[in-house]
Design an enzyme around this catalytic site. Structure first.
Site, short mmCIF file in Angstrom:
data_model
loop_
_atom_site.label_atom_id
_atom_site.label_comp_id
_atom_site.label_asym_id
_atom_site.label_seq_id
_atom_site.Cartn_x
_atom_site.Cartn_y
_atom_site.Cartn_z
N ASP A 59 0.85 -1.19 0.00
CA ASP A 59 0.00 0.00 0.00
C ASP A 59 0.89 1.25 0.00
O ASP A 59 1.98 1.22 0.58
CB ASP A 59 -0.93 0.02 1.24
CG ASP A 59 -2.11 0.96 1.04
OD1 ASP A 59 -3.22 0.46 0.79
OD2 ASP A 59 -1.89 2.19 1.06
N ASN A 97 -24.42 -2.52 -8.77
CA ASN A 97 -24.52 -1.31 -7.93
C ASN A 97 -25.48 -0.30 -8.52
O ASN A 97 -26.16 0.42 -7.79
CB ASN A 97 -23.13 -0.71 -7.72
CG ASN A 97 -22.37 -1.45 -6.61
OD1 ASN A 97 -22.93 -2.29 -5.93
ND2 ASN A 97 -21.11 -1.13 -6.45
N LYS A 150 -20.41 -6.04 -12.44
CA LYS A 150 -20.15 -5.32 -11.18
C LYS A 150 -20.87 -3.97 -11.19
O LYS A 150 -21.54 -3.58 -10.22
CB LYS A 150 -18.65 -5.08 -10.99
CG LYS A 150 -18.31 -4.10 -9.88
CD LYS A 150 -18.70 -4.61 -8.51
CE LYS A 150 -18.46 -3.58 -7.42
NZ LYS A 150 -18.94 -4.02 -6.10
N LYS A 177 -20.82 6.27 -7.33
CA LYS A 177 -19.78 6.39 -8.38
C LYS A 177 -20.04 5.46 -9.56
O LYS A 177 -19.97 5.85 -10.72
CB LYS A 177 -18.43 6.10 -7.75
CG LYS A 177 -17.37 5.53 -8.69
CD LYS A 177 -16.09 5.17 -7.99
CE LYS A 177 -16.12 3.84 -7.33
NZ LYS A 177 -15.47 2.76 -8.10
N CYS A 219 -19.02 3.43 -3.47
CA CYS A 219 -19.26 2.81 -4.78
C CYS A 219 -20.58 3.17 -5.43
O CYS A 219 -20.62 3.47 -6.61
CB CYS A 219 -19.17 1.31 -4.62
SG CYS A 219 -17.48 0.86 -4.31
N1 SAJ Z 1 -29.50 3.30 1.01
C1 SAJ Z 1 -30.78 3.84 0.99
N2 SAJ Z 1 -31.84 3.00 0.86
C2 SAJ Z 1 -31.68 1.64 0.76
C3 SAJ Z 1 -30.37 1.12 0.79
C4 SAJ Z 1 -29.29 1.95 0.91
O1 SAJ Z 1 -30.96 5.06 1.07
O2 SAJ Z 1 -32.68 0.94 0.67
C5 SAJ Z 1 -28.35 4.20 1.10
C6 SAJ Z 1 -27.46 3.90 2.29
O3 SAJ Z 1 -27.90 4.60 3.43
C7 SAJ Z 1 -26.11 4.41 1.80
C8 SAJ Z 1 -26.17 4.12 0.32
O4 SAJ Z 1 -27.53 3.99 -0.03
O5 SAJ Z 1 -26.01 5.79 2.00
C9 SAJ Z 1 -25.39 2.87 -0.12
O6 SAJ Z 1 -25.62 1.89 0.83
P1 SAJ Z 1 -25.67 0.32 0.43
O7 SAJ Z 1 -26.26 -0.41 1.57
O8 SAJ Z 1 -26.27 0.16 -0.90
O9 SAJ Z 1 -24.29 -0.15 0.30
P2 SAJ Z 1 -22.76 0.02 0.20
O10 SAJ Z 1 -22.40 1.15 -0.68
O11 SAJ Z 1 -22.22 0.00 1.58
O12 SAJ Z 1 -22.42 -1.37 -0.54
C10 SAJ Z 1 -22.86 -1.57 -1.85
C11 SAJ Z 1 -23.29 -3.02 -2.02
N3 SAJ Z 1 -23.85 -3.22 -3.34
C12 SAJ Z 1 -25.10 -3.74 -3.43
O13 SAJ Z 1 -25.78 -3.94 -2.43
C13 SAJ Z 1 -25.61 -4.01 -4.80
C14 SAJ Z 1 -22.11 -3.94 -1.89
O14 SAJ Z 1 -22.50 -5.28 -2.21
C15 SAJ Z 1 -21.01 -3.51 -2.81
O15 SAJ Z 1 -19.88 -4.35 -2.70
C16 SAJ Z 1 -20.64 -2.10 -2.41
O16 SAJ Z 1 -21.77 -1.24 -2.66
C17 SAJ Z 1 -19.46 -1.66 -3.21
O17 SAJ Z 1 -18.51 -1.27 -2.51
O18 SAJ Z 1 -19.48 -1.83 -4.42
#
Ligand code: SAJ
Length: 445
Positions: A47, A227, A223, A280, A277
């Site tokens: 890293d 998302n 991928k 983005k 993610c």
């Molecule tokens: N959020 C909402 N409503 C929902 C779900 C989430 O407002 O019903 C918001 C959350 O509060 C947060 C944002 O969306 O601010 C993203 O949260 P998230 O739970 O979707 O997840 P991440 O970003 O922590 O993880 C996601 C996941 N992708 C999916 O669920 C399809 C994870 O599997 C991925 O690996 C990750 O993005 C990533 O890093 O790609």
């Protein structure tokens, strides 16, 4: 310089004699490195941050992911995980390389692949025959073909012929990263059959889920669309909330009853979409599609709607204060929740930032978060009573579990009367708050 071949065949992967280099020890790279070491592989993690490298070599985890501190300590103590800032050394000493560096977007919403390019250049300068290179970072469609292979082939070696190349994106959700890396099905794209099989072999030692192989171009899109699916569905939940506010129905009732349908899965409305993610990845698709002459209408408008949600929360806060005869100006607002989502200390792209910064232009803002110490200019405190004292309005922006059992009786006593609460995550029961004398406002109500 004579390049000695690496030894990566199914045998070395199954008997764990191959040495694995992980470039990028962040939210995904470090968990992956620790799990590989735990499975018995010898892992050298690289890293650019000496802070991260030193912490790991002390057996500590620089990020607060559940179970990671213990796993890193075990891996380092066993001698199977070592970290270094010297990425060249990682490449020279490894047979398999995982590239897990960040691929953010710049201010112009264009992909910033500078970290990826640096890692690829270093690998190319030290690439040896028969090495297996696996990219895990999320990539714009076509990046492996148009960027990674040309850089790696500058070594004089040819992808697929002299060295193996695969692409396998992470899909572990933060707050459950270790569990999901070891349980989720996984997608592996190989430049050829042999590369896909070797990478599949490696991941089969990591996850109890199924490992599906395909070509690299397909894996890159998979991928991004996973998302993007999430972003579009969150936007649908947010738009349903906006509609319900106009119609005078409760979005939470609409969602919970609509989801009784076997093929409906409405997500949750909120103050916006944070994290590293989801905000983005859709832009990687939008940017590439535009280059190819296609406007992605649904994906673009979903992104725009989600990005407008912090502004909508501000409107609800104004409406709530007005309902108690107050104006935002010279009010005190207490914000509960700075992290981008519940039960994490991660503030990357948190919607709370936009809400706090906008409010601060008009009134006094105190912010609280059980897991985060960073604030965005508001007066930050870990003492929820101190934050709530004399507040005109209490705003929930993050769905931390601790906020689901708030003692509203106690909080309403220290707030200015009449107090009002804005539930930006709909985690409280409106009927329960009525008994506390607090007026309840919620997104989608
Ligand atoms: N959020 C909402 N409503 C929902 C779900 C989430 O407002 O019903 C918001 C959350 O509060 C947060 C944002 O969306 O601010 C993203 O949260 P998230 O739970 O979707 O997840 P991440 O970003 O922590 O993880 C996601 C996941 N992708 C999916 O669920 C399809 C994870 O599997 C991925 O690996 C990750 O993005 C990533 O890093 O790609």
């Amino acid at each position: 310089m004579l390049r000695f071949g690496a030894m990566v065949t199914k045998k070395e992967i199954s008997d764990k004699s191959c040495k694995i280099g992980v470039i990028g020890l962040g939210y995904v790279g470090l968990p992956m490195a620790a799990i590989l070491a735990d499975r018995g592989y010898t892992v050298l993690g690289g890293d650019i941050s000496s802070k991260i490298v030193n912490k790991v070599n002390q057996g500590k985890a620089p990020i607060n992911e559940r179970g990671l501190p213990e796993l890193v300590e075990k891996a380092v103590k066993s001698g199977r995980l070592v970290a270094t800032v010297n990425t060249r050394e990682v490449v020279k000493k490894s047979d398999v390389i995982l590239i897990v560096v960040q691929t953010p977007i710049g201010g112009n919403k264009k992909p910033d692949l500078s970290c990826l390019k640096k890692a690829l250049e270093t690998i190319s300068e030290n690439l040896r025959k028969k090495m297996l290179i696996i990219i895990e970072s999320t990539l714009p469609p076509g990046t492996t073909k148009n960027l990674a292979i040309p850089i790696l082939n500058k070594s004089g070696l040819v992808a697929g012929k002299d060295y193996f190349l695969a692409y396998s994106p992470e899909r572990a959700i933060p707050t459950k990263t270790l569990e999901e890396i070891q349980k989720n099905d996984r997608i592996v794209g190989g430049i050829n059959e042999e590369s896909a099989i070797l990478a599949k072999q490696l991941y089969s030692n990591i996850t109890s889920g199924e490992v599906f192989t395909t070509d690299i171009a397909t894996a890159e899109v998979v991928k991004l669309i996973e998302n993007t699916y999430r972003d579009v569905n969150i936007a649908l939940a947010n738009e349903t909330a906006l509609l319900c506010e106009k119609l005078g129905v409760d979005v939470m009732k609409v969602i919970s009853l609509a989801n009784k349908h076997p093929r409906v899965n409405l997500h949750m409305p909120g103050p916006g979409v944070g994290g590293h993610c989801i905000p983005k990845d859709p832009y990687f698709l939008i940017d590439k599609a535009r280059e190819l002459g296609l406007e992605l209408k649904v994906i673009t408008s979903a992104r725009e709607l989600n990005e407008s949600m912090p502004k909508h929360l501000l409107e609800i806060i104004e409406r709530a204060l007005k309902a108690t005869g107050k104006r935002v100006e010279n009010s005190k607002v207490a914000i509960l929740g700075v992290a981008y989502k519940g039960n994490t200390d991660d503030v990357r792209n948190t919607p709370s930032k936009a809400v706090i910064e906008e409010l601060m232009k008009k009134c006094e803002v105190f912010s609280h978060d059980p897991l985060v110490t960073q604030d965005f200019g508001g007066k930050f405190s870990n003492d929820i009573i101190e934050v709530t004292r004399e507040a005109d309005c209490l705003v929930i922006l993050t769905d931390h579990d601790v906020y689901k059992s708030l003692d509203l009786e106690k909080l309403s006593k220290v707030m200015k009367k009449p107090g009002v609460i804005v539930d930006g995550r709909r985690i409280l029961d409106p009927n329960k708050t009525a008994t506390t004398g607090l007026k309840y406002f919620g997104i989608g109500l």
